[in-house]
Design an enzyme around this catalytic site. Structure first.
Site, PDB file in Angstrom:
ATOM      1  N   LYS A  60      38.329 -28.360  57.178  1.00 55.82           N
ATOM      2  CA  LYS A  60      38.939 -27.044  57.054  1.00 55.82           C
ATOM      3  C   LYS A  60      38.309 -25.967  56.891  1.00 55.82           C
ATOM      4  O   LYS A  60      38.814 -26.538  55.068  1.00 55.82           O
ATOM      5  CB  LYS A  60      40.530 -27.218  57.887  1.00 55.82           C
ATOM      6  N   SER A 135      46.960 -24.258  63.820  1.00 55.14           N
ATOM      7  CA  SER A 135      46.002 -23.842  63.487  1.00 55.14           C
ATOM      8  C   SER A 135      44.760 -24.695  62.756  1.00 55.14           C
ATOM      9  O   SER A 135      43.762 -24.253  63.025  1.00 55.14           O
ATOM     10  CB  SER A 135      46.727 -23.398  61.769  1.00 55.14           C
ATOM     11  N   SER A 159      49.961 -27.923  62.560  1.00 52.11           N
ATOM     12  CA  SER A 159      49.020 -27.727  62.589  1.00 52.11           C
ATOM     13  C   SER A 159      47.711 -28.956  62.871  1.00 52.11           C
ATOM     14  O   SER A 159      46.964 -28.739  63.177  1.00 52.11           O
ATOM     15  CB  SER A 159      48.403 -26.488  61.829  1.00 52.11           C
TER      16      SER A 159
HETATM   17  N1  GLN Z   1      51.943 -23.081  64.482  1.00 52.70           N
HETATM   18  C1  GLN Z   1      52.437 -23.259  62.611  1.00 52.70           C
HETATM   19  C2  GLN Z   1      52.853 -21.821  61.651  1.00 52.70           C
HETATM   20  O1  GLN Z   1      52.770 -21.169  62.724  1.00 52.70           O
HETATM   21  C3  GLN Z   1      52.331 -24.084  61.896  1.00 52.70           C
HETATM   22  C4  GLN Z   1      51.433 -23.951  61.231  1.00 52.70           C
HETATM   23  C5  GLN Z   1      50.483 -25.314  60.825  1.00 52.70           C
HETATM   24  O2  GLN Z   1      50.748 -25.919  60.631  1.00 52.70           O
HETATM   25  N2  GLN Z   1      49.899 -24.835  59.556  1.00 52.70           N
HETATM   26  O3  GLN Z   1      53.173 -22.108  61.387  1.00 52.70           O
END
Ligand code: GLN
Length: 439
Positions: A60, A135, A159
């Site tokens: 990532k 994400s 995420s």
């Molecule tokens: N969707 C969640 C957020 O927007 C989780 C993001 C994540 O786990 N990095 O914060």
């Protein structure tokens, strides 16, 4: 298959499909990759290949890989080249994993759909036209598309597990404090964990065994027992806690698929099934966001246009700006101890509830995402977007480990289920996940 053959097959696929799927933000040069694959094959031949020898790996774009761009899929860090390897990356290299490139993601890991990337949304290879989740959108999609064997993502509130669910792959969030975050550009320091995505539990477990372990550069690891001693596996009749999600908004078809899975598991393994209620679980999303906003705001002060890249307020997209501005407002109001401190208290309460629940069950299971993925580009409200994580955030608040595995399809779209275990029981969780995977 040799590492070289595996690499060539995957590069072939990537060349054909990456334009359409938008998964890789950067790939290493083919020449360099081929040379490295040959070196790894030599080591395998000599019998000295590491644990990951033969595996093709993607990272990532918020984890430092020396010499590669760590852009966080943002214009802010668009040209920023990582000056060193993250702890997890150096571990992968030591075990002969072949890292081939950097994966697309939601900008600064802020999002749940893969659409907030400054470099365009990632397609879901398992359901074209739908979001892949986020994400770690590229990390899940890369595995689903067959571009890599294993990838790394980061999970603040879901995420890793959320995109794993939408793309039909396995995604594992390790216990908080079991994998070093040194070299991760985090979203929220008190919640983030790096973890693997793979096409089966065995490969995810293999990667976890490589990246976990003590690192003096990450202070949260100080009291981590699993780093020193292996966790025991369940050998008695396994007690499975089914989380009461009746107070949460979960699509009926997702509930139904999950219930069928639970019943199948009970029949196949004779699991003892218990209902588990976690008080205040419906407050998880509301508790999570103030923590993330404040910690993200504080973490982004270094992106001031002088030290790293461009000034975040000038170059970031709307979701990142919402968090930076929101975090700044909450921080200003914090002298009254109203928001961040209250959220910390609720986090502790929810964590304690889980610890209590794990006294009487080996694991807690639940669906991964409460709704099916929307079409890429479809407008949904911020609240709807945030509620995608209602079932994944609890594990981050509690600091326990959780894994999402594919549990079936609805209208042709993959749907996942989660298995959670108590803090530092990652090994036990993997064993149980392997059992569910076989159903
Ligand atoms: N969707 C969640 C957020 O927007 C989780 C993001 C994540 O786990 N990095 O914060």
């Amino acid at each position: 298959m040799s590492t070289l053959q595996n690499l060539q097959q995957k590069l072939e696929l990537i060349k054909k499909e990456n334009k359409k799927l938008n998964i890789f933000l950067e790939l290493r040069s083919e020449k360099e990759l081929i040379e490295e694959a040959k070196r790894i094959d030599e080591r395998i031949k000599k019998g000295v290949g590491g644990k990951l020898a033969g595996k093709i790996i993607g990272i990532k774009a918020n984890i430092n890989v020396h010499g590669m761009k760590i852009s966080c899929a943002s214009k802010v860090l668009e040209d920023y080249v990582a000056p060193y390897d993250a702890f997890v990356v150096s571990k992968i290299k030591k075990e002969d994993g072949l890292i081939i490139g950097m994966l697309n993601m939601d900008e600064f890991a802020s999002g749940g759909s893969g659409e907030t990337s400054a470099f365009g949304p990632v397609q879901n290879p398992s359901a074209i036209g739908k979001i892949p989740g986020g994400s770690s959108s590229g990390s899940a999609a890369a595995v689903a598309a067959g571009f890599v064997d294993i990838s790394l993502g980061s999970d603040t509130g879901g995420s890793i597990r959320n995109p794993a669910s939408h793309c039909g792959v396995v995604g594992l969030k390790p216990s908080y404090g079991s994998v070093s975050r040194y070299g991760l550009i985090d979203l929220s320091m008190s919640l983030d964990q790096i973890g693997p995505l793979a096409s089966d539990v065995s490969d995810a477990g293999l990667m976890l065994s490589v990246i976990k372990g003590k690192d003096e550069k990450d202070s949260i690891m100080d009291n981590n027992p699993s780093v020193h001693s292996p966790t025991t596996h369940p050998n008695k009749k396994i007690k499975v806690g089914v989380l009461d999600i009746s107070g949460l908004n979960v699509e009926p078809e997702i509930r139904k698929l999950f219930d069928e899975k639970v019943e199948d598991a009970r029949k196949k393994y004779g699991f003892e099934i218990k209902k588990v209620k976690i008080k205040n679980i419906e407050l998880a999303v509301e508790t999570y966001y103030p923590l993330v906003y404040v910690e993200f705001f504080s973490g982004t002060r270094k992106f001031d246009g002088r030290r790293y890249g461009k000034k975040i307020e000038e170059a970031a997209g709307p979701e990142v700006l919402r968090r930076v501005l929101g975090g700044s407002e909450i921080s200003k109001a914090e002298y009254k101890g109203r928001y961040y401190n209250t959220a910390l208290k609720v986090k502790k309460i929810i964590g304690d509830e889980f610890s209590k629940a794990f006294e009487s069950v080996d694991c807690i299971i639940l669906p991964t995402v409460p709704r099916l993925p929307h079409k890429i580009g479809e407008r949904i409200s911020v609240e709807e977007m945030y509620s995608y994580d209602a079932l994944t955030i609890p594990a981050n608040l509690a600091g326990c480990c959780a894994v999402s595995i594919p549990s079936g399809k609805i209208k042709g779209i993959p749907v996942g289920m989660q298995i959670m275990c108590n803090k530092f029981e990652d090994e036990k969780m993997l064993k149980i996940a392997e059992m569910f995977e076989k159903i």
